[in-house]
Design a protein around this motif. Structure first.
Motif, PDB file in Angstrom:
ATOM      1  N   SER A  47       1.065  -1.094  -0.217  1.00 38.86           N
ATOM      2  CA  SER A  47      -0.029  -0.111   0.032  1.00 38.86           C
ATOM      3  C   SER A  47       0.896   1.073   0.058  1.00 38.86           C
ATOM      4  CB  SER A  47      -0.972  -0.102   1.011  1.00 38.86           C
ATOM      5  OG  SER A  47      -1.786  -1.158   1.036  1.00 38.86           O
ATOM      6  N   VAL A  48       1.806   1.205   0.756  1.00 37.14           N
ATOM      7  CA  VAL A  48       2.772   2.453   1.083  1.00 37.14           C
ATOM      8  C   VAL A  48       3.637   2.428  -0.367  1.00 37.14           C
ATOM      9  CG1 VAL A  48       4.691   3.442   2.216  1.00 37.14           C
ATOM     10  CG2 VAL A  48       2.951   2.349   3.334  1.00 37.14           C
ATOM     11  N   SER A  49       3.882   1.463  -0.780  1.00 32.83           N
ATOM     12  CA  SER A  49       4.701   1.701  -2.068  1.00 32.83           C
ATOM     13  C   SER A  49       3.989   1.982  -3.375  1.00 32.83           C
ATOM     14  CB  SER A  49       5.403   0.011  -2.341  1.00 32.83           C
ATOM     15  OG  SER A  49       6.136  -0.351  -1.348  1.00 32.83           O
ATOM     16  N   SER A  50       2.538   1.736  -3.203  1.00 31.80           N
ATOM     17  CA  SER A  50       1.721   2.130  -4.547  1.00 31.80           C
ATOM     18  C   SER A  50       1.772   3.661  -4.864  1.00 31.80           C
ATOM     19  CB  SER A  50       0.412   1.413  -4.326  1.00 31.80           C
ATOM     20  OG  SER A  50      -0.315   2.424  -3.236  1.00 31.80           O
ATOM     21  N   ILE A 122      -4.410   6.311   1.760  1.00 34.30           N
ATOM     22  CA  ILE A 122      -3.590   5.229   2.703  1.00 34.30           C
ATOM     23  C   ILE A 122      -3.153   5.876   4.087  1.00 34.30           C
ATOM     24  CG2 ILE A 122      -1.547   3.603   2.447  1.00 34.30           C
ATOM     25  CD1 ILE A 122      -1.869   3.943  -0.571  1.00 34.30           C
ATOM     26  N   ILE A 123      -3.081   7.135   3.867  1.00 33.99           N
ATOM     27  CA  ILE A 123      -2.736   7.771   5.225  1.00 33.99           C
ATOM     28  C   ILE A 123      -4.069   7.752   6.197  1.00 33.99           C
ATOM     29  CG2 ILE A 123      -2.634   9.981   6.618  1.00 33.99           C
ATOM     30  CD1 ILE A 123      -0.806  11.008   4.119  1.00 33.99           C
ATOM     31  N   ASP A 124      -5.033   7.756   5.731  1.00 31.76           N
ATOM     32  CA  ASP A 124      -6.425   7.560   6.565  1.00 31.76           C
ATOM     33  C   ASP A 124      -6.541   6.149   6.924  1.00 31.76           C
ATOM     34  OD1 ASP A 124      -9.114   8.530   7.187  1.00 31.76           O
ATOM     35  OD2 ASP A 124      -9.935   6.761   5.885  1.00 31.76           O
ATOM     36  N   LEU A 131      -5.733  -0.258   7.905  1.00 29.67           N
ATOM     37  CA  LEU A 131      -4.682  -1.027   7.175  1.00 29.67           C
ATOM     38  C   LEU A 131      -3.728  -1.054   8.325  1.00 29.67           C
ATOM     39  CD1 LEU A 131      -2.765  -1.871   4.834  1.00 29.67           C
ATOM     40  CD2 LEU A 131      -2.266   0.403   4.529  1.00 29.67           C
ATOM     41  N   PRO A 132      -3.486  -2.260   8.747  1.00 29.21           N
ATOM     42  CA  PRO A 132      -2.660  -2.411  10.183  1.00 29.21           C
ATOM     43  C   PRO A 132      -1.261  -2.480   9.846  1.00 29.21           C
ATOM     44  CG  PRO A 132      -3.476  -4.728   9.416  1.00 29.21           C
ATOM     45  CD  PRO A 132      -4.212  -3.620   8.556  1.00 29.21           C
ATOM     46  N   VAL A 167      -6.552  18.932  -1.091  1.00 27.60           N
ATOM     47  CA  VAL A 167      -7.272  18.177  -0.404  1.00 27.60           C
ATOM     48  C   VAL A 167      -6.345  17.294   0.202  1.00 27.60           C
ATOM     49  CG1 VAL A 167      -8.958  16.390  -0.967  1.00 27.60           C
ATOM     50  CG2 VAL A 167      -8.822  18.211  -2.638  1.00 27.60           C
ATOM     51  N   THR A 168      -6.744  17.275   1.601  1.00 25.83           N
ATOM     52  CA  THR A 168      -5.872  16.435   2.340  1.00 25.83           C
ATOM     53  C   THR A 168      -6.920  15.461   3.267  1.00 25.83           C
ATOM     54  OG1 THR A 168      -6.019  17.800   4.231  1.00 25.83           O
ATOM     55  CG2 THR A 168      -4.337  18.156   2.866  1.00 25.83           C
ATOM     56  N   THR A 169      -7.742  15.046   2.738  1.00 27.61           N
ATOM     57  CA  THR A 169      -8.873  13.944   3.467  1.00 27.61           C
ATOM     58  C   THR A 169      -9.312  13.199   2.511  1.00 27.61           C
ATOM     59  OG1 THR A 169     -11.184  15.258   3.296  1.00 27.61           O
ATOM     60  CG2 THR A 169      -9.520  15.778   5.008  1.00 27.61           C
ATOM     61  N   THR A 170     -10.062  12.156   2.522  1.00 21.39           N
ATOM     62  CA  THR A 170     -11.049  11.107   1.903  1.00 21.39           C
ATOM     63  C   THR A 170     -12.280  11.638   1.550  1.00 21.39           C
ATOM     64  OG1 THR A 170     -11.375   9.814   3.639  1.00 21.39           O
ATOM     65  CG2 THR A 170      -9.451   9.330   2.309  1.00 21.39           C
TER      66      THR A 170
END
Length: 537
Positions: A47-50, A122-124, A131-132, A167-170
């Protein structure tokens, strides 16, 4: 390429469970959706790498590459007998007459926002434990990496579009426009807060990732351009970030200028700070050679793919003429002269110069049309034997040379000594056979550029246009020689007051507002909360 980098590239390509969608009426064709998927710790790294995957479109001639290079004064993509007009899209980039329907404008807007919005998502997911993370330490580091990459994408938005939504939220609300100052402040704050939690490793497992040093180099770049973005000068702040990188002793210039652009062995380079990793099978996208080279060069480099037609991306004659002929970067960056097949046999023209030996010449008649052999072509990024249309050669976004040059420029602009010594350090490997030519002084860097500006007709300058001296023009020249083909030129040209004032080849100034691109028309029509950037109709 090492196994861990192959894994990283494969993870960057995976988007099945982490892709974004802006379609609020999304159709579901599977029982497994983003809302029903049960994430595990195994999904954390993919997820982070994407979020890095969007960088791989940067080298495309329909997007970032053309926006940064073809709109400036070093590279042009004129049509020729094999085509390369495509409705005049590349000429409009050269003329700076693009509009809000231009594909390049739409494409870079999409890439920047897709990258930023995926970071938001992904941050959210991490912050809400959807996402554990494998550990608290990895959670902290992962969030810092995502925030730094989001800041990188918003820096590109700030740089290319000026005022734009932040935009910083989902949330799915239609966003309003934020000022360039608000985006600038957000990017600086995000990087400052993320840097302490980023890895201090370089290369190895962190090759191609946003480390502490990559983030500091980005922050230095933002400070360097703050006068353009927000009418503030932050020379000392830029110098501080550069000094942190220099004093880490983790980085150094490669022995040879070409080393960071090789097809192999770059993963542990001490010069490469942040790069786009490419792989023919796992992570394609580097096709610069395909849209620059003549198709006959397949026989010289023994590639599997045949370059498109007789190619197009080439050097603007006026820029090529600025080089010292003893500067090895000339031949290391530009393909010139007679071209031979791998077996030494001659290559020949196949279009308007059919049957003539394939000899690349320097001079261009204008930016409207060239013969198949006119213009020096790309020779910077090595292309391996057997390459497909997408080369596996990585493309550095930030090199240690840039850190030295950023510090040098800030020293010049703030009236401090030492710029000449730093630029000399960068120049030395380009003048190994003539070391005395490598030396440049602070005073010389303050001189006017050697670029002979003016619009060209039939191979000659017909109208010089604006002839005002370029402040610190020699410094501008040095940046051009060091970073040709590396997608720096637009930003540098704006900062040095060249981009919207000077004429070159078939380009003439179109107005100060061209220093940013328009918001794509499709975006405006889908969001009534947005208005177009000033002066664009």
């Amino acid at each position: 390429m090492k196994i861990y980098i192959k894994l990283f590239l494969a993870l960057c390509c995976s988007g099945a469970i982490i892709s974004c969608s802006n379609d609020m009426d999304e159709k579901v064709f599977s029982k497994i959706t983003d809302q029903t998927y049960d994430y595990t710790v195994k999904d954390f790294v993919p997820s982070v790498s994407s979020v890095y995957s969007y960088l791989r479109s940067f080298t495309d001639h329909w997007g970032y590459f053309s926006a940064q290079e073809v709109t400036a004064d070093a590279i042009v993509m004129p049509p020729n007998a094999s085509g390369w007009d495509d409705g005049g899209v590349y000429r409009r980039m050269h003329y700076q007459t693009w509009n809000s329907e231009q594909d390049h404008v739409k494409n870079i807007w999409s890439v920047f926002y897709e990258g930023a919005l995926l970071c938001n998502k992904i941050i959210d997911q991490i912050e809400t434990d959807v996402l554990p993370a494998p550990s608290d330490a990895e959670k902290t580091a992962g969030l810092a990496e995502l925030r730094a990459m989001r800041a990188y994408y918003y820096w590109q938005i700030c740089d290319n579009f000026g005022d734009a939504p932040l935009v910083t939220t989902t949330a799915m609300d239609l966003p309003a426009k934020n000022s360039r100052k608000e985006i600038y402040d957000f990017v600086v704050k995000e990087l400052q807060e993320a840097i302490p939690s980023l890895s201090e490793e370089s290369g190895s497992n962190y090759y191609g990732r946003m480390t502490k040093w990559a983030a500091k180099a980005v922050l230095a770049n933002i400070y360097l351009n703050a006068n353009v973005y927000v009418n503030e000068t932050h020379w000392d702040e830029c110098i501080q970030q550069c000094d942190d990188i220099i004093n880490s002793n983790k980085f150094a210039l490669s022995d040879n200028y070409k080393d960071p652009f090789r097809t192999a062995g770059v993963e542990n380079s001490r010069e490469v700070i942040f790069t786009i990793p490419f792989d023919e099978n796992l992570a394609g996208g580097n096709s610069i050679f395909m849209f620059s080279w003549h198709g006959e060069l397949k026989k010289k480099y023994e590639t599997e793919a045949t370059p498109w037609g007789c190619g197009s991306a080439m050097g603007v004659t006026q820029f090529i003429d600025t080089y010292n002929q003893k500067d090895s970067r000339l031949a290391d960056s530009w393909l010139m002269g007679e071209q031979l097949a791998a077996d030494g046999s001659k290559l020949y023209g196949t279009y308007d110069k059919m049957g003539d030996p394939l000899i690349y010449t320097k001079d261009l008649p204008d930016g409207n049309y060239t013969s198949e052999m006119e213009g020096y072509r790309m020779n910077k990024y090595e292309v391996a034997k057997g390459s497909q249309a997408s080369s596996g050669t990585d493309v550095p976004l930030i090199r240690y040379a840039e850190v030295l040059m950023m510090k040098a420029e800030c020293l010049l602009r703030s009236g401090k000594a030492g710029a000449g010594a730093l630029v000399t350090q960068v120049r030395q490997r380009a003048f190994k056979n003539k070391p005395e030519l490598a030396t440049v002084t602070d005073a010389q860097l303050k001189e006017n550029t050697s670029y002979q500006y003016g619009s060209v007709e039939n191979y000659k300058i017909a109208d010089r246009g604006n002839t005002d001296p370029v402040e610190f023009g020699r410094m501008y020249d040095e940046l051009g020689w060091e970073f040709a083909w590396e997608m720096h030129r637009r930003r540098d040209a704006i900062r040095f007051g060249v981009y919207t004032k000077k004429s070159w080849l078939s380009h003439k100034p179109q107005g100060e507002y061209r220093a940013v691109f328009p918001i794509p028309e499709k975006v405006l029509t889908s969001n009534p909360n947005l208005d177009q950037n000033p002066s664009y109709k």
